[in-house]
Design a protein around this motif. Structure first.
Motif, mmCIF file in Angstrom:
data_model
loop_
_atom_site.group_PDB
_atom_site.id
_atom_site.type_symbol
_atom_site.label_atom_id
_atom_site.label_comp_id
_atom_site.label_asym_id
_atom_site.label_seq_id
_atom_site.Cartn_x
_atom_site.Cartn_y
_atom_site.Cartn_z
ATOM 1 N N LYS A 299 8.049 6.157 -4.889
ATOM 2 C CA LYS A 299 7.319 5.185 -4.072
ATOM 3 C C LYS A 299 6.311 4.404 -4.911
ATOM 4 O O LYS A 299 6.045 3.239 -4.647
ATOM 5 N N CYS A 300 5.755 5.039 -5.902
ATOM 6 C CA CYS A 300 4.817 4.353 -6.803
ATOM 7 C C CYS A 300 5.555 3.243 -7.557
ATOM 8 O O CYS A 300 5.078 2.121 -7.651
ATOM 9 N N TYR B 199 0.837 -1.191 0.000
ATOM 10 C CA TYR B 199 0.000 0.000 0.000
ATOM 11 C C TYR B 199 0.876 1.247 0.000
ATOM 12 O O TYR B 199 1.837 1.342 0.759
ATOM 13 N N ASN B 200 0.536 2.176 -0.863
ATOM 14 C CA ASN B 200 1.211 3.468 -0.915
ATOM 15 C C ASN B 200 0.192 4.533 -0.517
ATOM 16 O O ASN B 200 -0.604 4.968 -1.345
ATOM 17 N N LEU C 39 0.415 7.603 0.055
ATOM 18 C CA LEU C 39 0.594 8.905 -0.575
ATOM 19 C C LEU C 39 -0.196 9.011 -1.881
ATOM 20 O O LEU C 39 -0.813 10.025 -2.172
ATOM 21 N N CYS C 40 -0.184 7.935 -2.653
ATOM 22 C CA CYS C 40 -0.828 7.952 -3.975
ATOM 23 C C CYS C 40 -2.121 7.123 -3.994
ATOM 24 O O CYS C 40 -2.934 7.271 -4.878
ATOM 25 N N GLY C 41 -2.260 6.226 -2.994
ATOM 26 C CA GLY C 41 -3.428 5.348 -2.962
ATOM 27 C C GLY C 41 -3.233 4.047 -3.706
ATOM 28 O O GLY C 41 -4.182 3.277 -3.879
ATOM 29 N N ASP C 42 -2.015 3.771 -4.147
ATOM 30 C CA ASP C 42 -1.732 2.516 -4.860
ATOM 31 C C ASP C 42 -1.888 1.332 -3.915
ATOM 32 O O ASP C 42 -1.428 1.380 -2.774
ATOM 33 N N ARG C 43 -2.529 0.283 -4.407
ATOM 34 C CA ARG C 43 -2.674 -0.969 -3.642
ATOM 35 C C ARG C 43 -2.305 -2.122 -4.555
ATOM 36 O O ARG C 43 -2.674 -2.125 -5.736
ATOM 37 N N ILE C 44 -1.610 -3.110 -3.984
ATOM 38 C CA ILE C 44 -1.222 -4.275 -4.771
ATOM 39 C C ILE C 44 -1.257 -5.526 -3.910
ATOM 40 O O ILE C 44 -0.898 -5.493 -2.736
ATOM 41 N N ASP C 45 -1.730 -6.603 -4.495
ATOM 42 C CA ASP C 45 -1.623 -7.938 -3.924
ATOM 43 C C ASP C 45 -0.725 -8.711 -4.875
ATOM 44 O O ASP C 45 -0.994 -8.772 -6.082
#
Length: 150
Positions: free
Chosen positions: A127-128, A35-36, A38-44
């Motif tokens: 970070k992204c 989870y980032n 700052l940008c709202g990026d989420r990954i599994d």
């Protein structure tokens, strides 16, 4: 150089629009969530590791074009690599995206990961680009925590 930068941007946009290895691996034996904030990026992230080799790797999630394309390219590069090779590529990629803009980047052994060289010019995007990689390292270590870029 402008033509090369334009090509890199096009590849990033293509991976964002049509991500490779997107979806869950049913036989995954290592997973992690990233989870980032700052940008709202989420990954599994899902990995199938056998005999210290990444036999299969995939991801699911949502985020910005840099985050999604970084995860997509990462999965294409790491499939078939040993854990040691994956960790070495992580270090080289991290060094690439955090190196000083204006310096000559070390693109040796990075292959198509070199398209992310321009990220270093935009500190908020580092970070992204790194989220999928940090999540991959956590999955390889079987850490049962949510990886955050903060």
């Amino acid at each position: 150089m402008d033509d090369l930068r334009e090509l890199y941007q096009q590849v990033i946009l293509d991976h964002n629009k049509n991500p490779k290895n997107f979806g869950k691996i049913a036989a995954a034996n290592r997973t992690a969530e990233g989870y980032n904030p700052l940008c709202g990026d989420r990954i599994d992230l899902y990995l199938q590791v056998e005999d210290d080799v990444i036999k299969d790797i995939s991801f699911e999630g949502a985020g910005c074009a840099i985050s999604k394309s970084s995860a997509s390219v990462m999965t294409t590069v790491l499939k078939g690599k040993s854990i040691a090779e994956a960790e070495q590529l992580f270090k080289k990629f991290q060094k690439l995206i955090t190196s000083e803009p204006g310096t000559e980047p070390d693109l040796k052994d990075l292959g198509k990961l070199a398209i992310f060289c321009g990220v270093r010019e935009f500190p908020l995007r580092v970070k992204c680009a790194g989220l999928a990689w940090h999540t991959m390292v956590a999955a390889l270590k079987n850490e049962n925590t949510i990886v955050s870029t903060e």
